[in-house]
Write a protein that holds these residues in place. Structure first.
Motif, PDB file in Angstrom:
ATOM      1  N   TRP A   1       0.909  -1.190   0.096  1.00  0.00           N
ATOM      2  CA  TRP A   1      -0.028  -0.064  -0.057  1.00  0.00           C
ATOM      3  C   TRP A   1       0.920   1.071  -0.064  1.00  0.00           C
ATOM      4  CZ3 TRP A   1      -4.288   2.420  -1.366  1.00  0.00           C
ATOM      5  CH2 TRP A   1      -4.366   3.601  -0.823  1.00  0.00           C
TER       6      TRP A   1
ATOM      7  N   HIS B   1       2.268   1.876  -3.428  1.00  0.00           N
ATOM      8  CA  HIS B   1       1.123   2.477  -4.208  1.00  0.00           C
ATOM      9  C   HIS B   1       1.123   4.029  -3.937  1.00  0.00           C
ATOM     10  CE1 HIS B   1      -2.419   2.941  -6.326  1.00  0.00           C
ATOM     11  NE2 HIS B   1      -3.069   3.556  -5.105  1.00  0.00           N
ATOM     12  N   ARG B   2       0.831   4.065  -2.822  1.00  0.00           N
ATOM     13  CA  ARG B   2       0.797   5.463  -2.263  1.00  0.00           C
ATOM     14  C   ARG B   2       1.868   6.427  -2.802  1.00  0.00           C
ATOM     15  NH1 ARG B   2      -0.930   7.645   2.517  1.00  0.00           N
ATOM     16  NH2 ARG B   2      -0.789   9.515   1.374  1.00  0.00           N
ATOM     17  N   ASN B   3       3.087   6.191  -2.651  1.00  0.00           N
ATOM     18  CA  ASN B   3       4.466   6.772  -3.203  1.00  0.00           C
ATOM     19  C   ASN B   3       4.322   6.794  -4.617  1.00  0.00           C
ATOM     20  OD1 ASN B   3       5.165   7.393  -0.673  1.00  0.00           O
ATOM     21  ND2 ASN B   3       6.316   5.477  -0.579  1.00  0.00           N
TER      22      ASN B   3
ATOM     23  N   GLU C   1       1.853   6.755  -6.509  1.00  0.00           N
ATOM     24  CA  GLU C   1       0.754   7.803  -6.827  1.00  0.00           C
ATOM     25  C   GLU C   1       1.284   9.199  -6.705  1.00  0.00           C
ATOM     26  OE1 GLU C   1      -2.298   7.318  -8.451  1.00  0.00           O
ATOM     27  OE2 GLU C   1      -1.986   5.290  -8.667  1.00  0.00           O
TER      28      GLU C   1
ATOM     29  N   HIS D   1       1.621  10.787  -3.777  1.00  0.00           N
ATOM     30  CA  HIS D   1       0.924  11.504  -2.802  1.00  0.00           C
ATOM     31  C   HIS D   1       1.691  11.068  -1.322  1.00  0.00           C
ATOM     32  CE1 HIS D   1      -1.952  14.061  -1.402  1.00  0.00           C
ATOM     33  NE2 HIS D   1      -2.370  13.372  -0.569  1.00  0.00           N
TER      34      HIS D   1
ATOM     35  N   TYR E   1      -7.258   8.863   0.262  1.00  0.00           N
ATOM     36  CA  TYR E   1      -7.471   9.021  -1.161  1.00  0.00           C
ATOM     37  C   TYR E   1      -6.051   9.345  -1.890  1.00  0.00           C
ATOM     38  CZ  TYR E   1     -12.443   8.964   0.025  1.00  0.00           C
ATOM     39  OH  TYR E   1     -13.622   8.451   0.708  1.00  0.00           O
ATOM     40  N   THR E   2      -5.916   8.674  -3.000  1.00  0.00           N
ATOM     41  CA  THR E   2      -4.708   8.838  -3.763  1.00  0.00           C
ATOM     42  C   THR E   2      -5.099   9.666  -5.100  1.00  0.00           C
ATOM     43  OG1 THR E   2      -4.854   6.907  -5.171  1.00  0.00           O
ATOM     44  CG2 THR E   2      -3.417   6.741  -3.059  1.00  0.00           C
ATOM     45  N   SER E   3      -6.405   9.933  -5.531  1.00  0.00           N
ATOM     46  CA  SER E   3      -6.610  10.881  -6.513  1.00  0.00           C
ATOM     47  C   SER E   3      -7.926  11.371  -6.282  1.00  0.00           C
ATOM     48  CB  SER E   3      -6.592   9.796  -7.748  1.00  0.00           C
ATOM     49  OG  SER E   3      -7.623   8.755  -7.844  1.00  0.00           O
TER      50      SER E   3
ATOM     51  N   LYS F   1      -8.068  13.557  -2.649  1.00  0.00           N
ATOM     52  CA  LYS F   1      -6.470  13.354  -2.421  1.00  0.00           C
ATOM     53  C   LYS F   1      -6.193  13.919  -1.263  1.00  0.00           C
ATOM     54  CE  LYS F   1      -2.692  13.107  -5.128  1.00  0.00           C
ATOM     55  NZ  LYS F   1      -1.926  13.445  -6.726  1.00  0.00           N
TER      56      LYS F   1
END
Length: 153
Positions: A43, A46-48, A50, A52, A61-63, A67
């Motif tokens: 996770w 994924h966050r990095n 994206e 964020h 939220y990543t988008s 966000k």
């Protein structure tokens, strides 16, 4: 949902434990299982990716318009139900994040952990509270009964 990056401790670059605040602002450190470590690592990756990492919240939220904002509890519950349904769980509609605590406690007991260890991991003040969470399988009960010696020969 309120976990932040600073609540995570790492070991060899992998998430190892999280600091959580329970009822009454009681702080405890929960060591993550290998599965939880891998899931959190994925996770965070994924966050990095994206782009964020600026939000302090782990679960955000990543988008989109939200966000960086943390997920509301209802959103997490809806995600859990969606994943459980997709996985084919029979009673997916009854699943809640809190019920995962019961499963976690029972799985620890099935793995041979003592009630005192489970109590600490759940952050309970009393073993009586922990006993509400633990559901011992019939197999474990049978094993316990068979552990006694046959005194009649």
């Amino acid at each position: 949902m309120s976990l932040t990056y600073k609540d995570v401790t790492y070991q060899d670059g992998i998430p190892h434990a999280v600091r959580v605040l329970g009822k009454g602002n009681k702080e405890r450190v929960v060591v993550l299982s290998p599965t939880a470590q891998r899931a959190l690592f994925q996770w965070l990756k994924h966050r990095n990716l994206e782009g964020h990492p600026t939000s302090p919240h782990l679960w955000s939220y990543t988008s989109g318009a939200r966000k960086g904002q943390p997920f509301p509890a209802r959103t997490v519950q809806a995600m859990l139900k969606r994943v459980a349904k997709k996985a084919g769980l029979k009673e997916w509609a009854k699943l809640t994040p809190h019920k995962l605590r019961h499963s976690y406690a029972s799985a620890l007991m099935e793995a041979g952990r003592g009630i005192d260890e489970v109590k600490e991991l759940l952050g309970h003040a009393s073993i009586a509270t922990t006993q509400i969470y633990v559901h011992v399988s019939r197999k474990r009960l049978e094993e316990a009964a068979r552990a006694l010696p046959d005194v009649l020969g």
